[in-house]
Scaffold this motif. Structure first.
Motif, PDB file in Angstrom:
ATOM      1  N   SER A  80      45.650  26.931  69.507  1.00  0.00           N
ATOM      2  CA  SER A  80      46.920  27.652  69.531  1.00  0.00           C
ATOM      3  C   SER A  80      47.504  27.660  70.948  1.00  0.00           C
ATOM      4  O   SER A  80      46.767  27.798  71.929  1.00  0.00           O
ATOM      5  CB  SER A  80      46.692  29.094  69.059  1.00  0.00           C
TER       6      SER A  80
ATOM      7  N   HIS B  45      44.328  33.496  65.768  1.00  0.00           N
ATOM      8  CA  HIS B  45      44.902  32.278  65.207  1.00  0.00           C
ATOM      9  C   HIS B  45      43.816  31.312  64.755  1.00  0.00           C
ATOM     10  O   HIS B  45      43.862  30.747  63.663  1.00  0.00           O
ATOM     11  CB  HIS B  45      45.788  31.599  66.248  1.00  0.00           C
ATOM     12  N   HIS B  46      42.834  31.127  65.618  1.00  0.00           N
ATOM     13  CA  HIS B  46      41.784  30.160  65.312  1.00  0.00           C
ATOM     14  C   HIS B  46      40.902  30.621  64.154  1.00  0.00           C
ATOM     15  O   HIS B  46      40.511  29.810  63.302  1.00  0.00           O
ATOM     16  CB  HIS B  46      40.935  29.911  66.558  1.00  0.00           C
TER      17      HIS B  46
ATOM     18  N   ALA C  76      49.092  22.069  64.106  1.00  0.00           N
ATOM     19  CA  ALA C  76      49.966  22.050  65.292  1.00  0.00           C
ATOM     20  C   ALA C  76      50.395  20.621  65.613  1.00  0.00           C
ATOM     21  O   ALA C  76      50.434  20.198  66.775  1.00  0.00           O
ATOM     22  CB  ALA C  76      49.264  22.697  66.481  1.00  0.00           C
TER      23      ALA C  76
ATOM     24  N   ARG D  69      44.970  34.442  70.402  1.00  0.00           N
ATOM     25  CA  ARG D  69      44.525  33.056  70.210  1.00  0.00           C
ATOM     26  C   ARG D  69      43.292  33.005  69.321  1.00  0.00           C
ATOM     27  O   ARG D  69      43.200  32.167  68.424  1.00  0.00           O
ATOM     28  CB  ARG D  69      44.223  32.435  71.580  1.00  0.00           C
TER      29      ARG D  69
ATOM     30  N   TYR E  23      50.130  29.632  62.533  1.00  0.00           N
ATOM     31  CA  TYR E  23      48.940  30.383  62.929  1.00  0.00           C
ATOM     32  C   TYR E  23      49.120  31.887  62.740  1.00  0.00           C
ATOM     33  O   TYR E  23      48.140  32.619  62.604  1.00  0.00           O
ATOM     34  CB  TYR E  23      48.587  30.092  64.386  1.00  0.00           C
TER      35      TYR E  23
ATOM     36  N   ARG F 242      54.668  24.361  62.235  1.00  0.00           N
ATOM     37  CA  ARG F 242      55.279  25.668  61.997  1.00  0.00           C
ATOM     38  C   ARG F 242      56.687  25.534  61.428  1.00  0.00           C
ATOM     39  O   ARG F 242      57.121  26.341  60.611  1.00  0.00           O
ATOM     40  CB  ARG F 242      55.312  26.473  63.300  1.00  0.00           C
TER      41      ARG F 242
ATOM     42  N   GLU G 209      49.127  30.029  72.115  1.00  0.00           N
ATOM     43  CA  GLU G 209      49.090  31.431  72.566  1.00  0.00           C
ATOM     44  C   GLU G 209      48.069  31.589  73.686  1.00  0.00           C
ATOM     45  O   GLU G 209      46.926  31.146  73.574  1.00  0.00           O
ATOM     46  CB  GLU G 209      48.727  32.336  71.398  1.00  0.00           C
TER      47      GLU G 209
END
Length: 273
Positions: A74, A85-86, A6, A82, A53, A33, A76
């Motif tokens: 994230s 994503h992690h 990110a 979230r 993610y 991204r 989110e």
């Protein structure tokens, strides 16, 4: 290789820039991204790789050859998404043999797994259970969220208003939090523990005094009589309850100096607005 996920966000960009004061550009990878929007990072000489993610395969590719990873949480807000994503990022790190992970968690995530800390709490546990060396960077709210918006309006009107009840806020500047992340990414001595990061405590009445000095114009503080709408109202409520008054020395220890004072933060905010 040090990989920053990110990396096109405000914090990520600061981390990449500060990393380059410690390691060569060819040892830094910025994972974003949309690489086309990261020309600024590419111009610094770092490798810019696509990593989303929402696309686990892209993360496995983006993290190749990584020795250390800064997993920036994230954006989110829905906890389930979230966490997903992690965990995808952690799986990609494991698959690539990443040796150490620094994770941008949130203050209190080690104590509380509910509400806004739910995803952070789960992510911290997953990282620890992975067996990968780690550093948990439990950040407070950014000072910029409170200071950058409205200072010039307050200076123009001569009035600063908040709904904090005069309680303290333990916020910190992104630049200081980025510097802390760089420290743990470049020194093994800081691995294996969590850091509860707080800036110096300040209040809105103090902010009015500092703003008065900075502008040369008297700024009066008034407590709001109505609820502040939107996200800022939520933050004001947390402050009013005393939830943002926790203090530790962890940020000072990581920086090797005190974090920015309220006066320094105000000067920076006024220069940018």
């Amino acid at each position: 290789m040090i990989v920053v996920s990110a990396a096109s966000g405000a914090l990520g960009r600061l981390v990449v820039r500060q990393l380059l004061t410690r390691v060569p550009a060819d040892r830094v990878v910025a994972v974003v991204r949309q690489p086309a929007r990261a020309a600024e990072l590419a111009a610094l000489g770092v490798a810019v790789r696509h990593g989303d993610y929402d696309d686990p395969a892209s993360l496995r590719s983006a993290f190749r050859d990584a020795e250390r990873l800064l997993l920036i949480s994230s954006p989110e807000l829905a906890p389930d998404r979230r966490i997903g994503h992690h965990l995808a990022a952690l799986e990609a790190a494991t698959a690539n043999g990443v040796r150490a992970i620094a994770y941008t968690s949130f203050l209190g995530a080690d104590r509380d797994g509910s509400g806004m800390n739910a995803a952070h709490h789960v992510t911290e546990r997953a990282i620890i259970e992975s067996g990968i060396a780690y550093a948990m960077l439990r950040n407070p709210f950014y000072s910029e969220a409170f200071l950058n918006a409205g200072l010039r309006a307050a200076a123009a009107s001569g009035t600063l208003t908040s709904g904090t009840g005069g309680r303290g806020l333990n916020t910190a500047l992104r630049a200081d939090l980025a510097a802390a992340a760089v420290r743990v990414l470049t020194d093994d001595a800081y691995l294996g523990r969590g850091y509860n990061l707080t800036g110096p405590l300040w209040t809105y009445p103090q902010l009015a005094e500092v703003l008065s000095d900075a502008t040369g114009k008297r700024i009066d503080y008034h407590e709001a009589t109505d609820e502040t709408p939107g996200p800022m109202g939520f933050l004001m409520g947390l402050a009013r309850s005393g939830a943002l008054e926790r203090q530790t020395e962890d940020l000072t220890r990581l920086l090797g100096r005190p974090p920015a004072t309220l006066r320094q933060a105000v000067a920076g905010a006024l220069s940018e607005t």
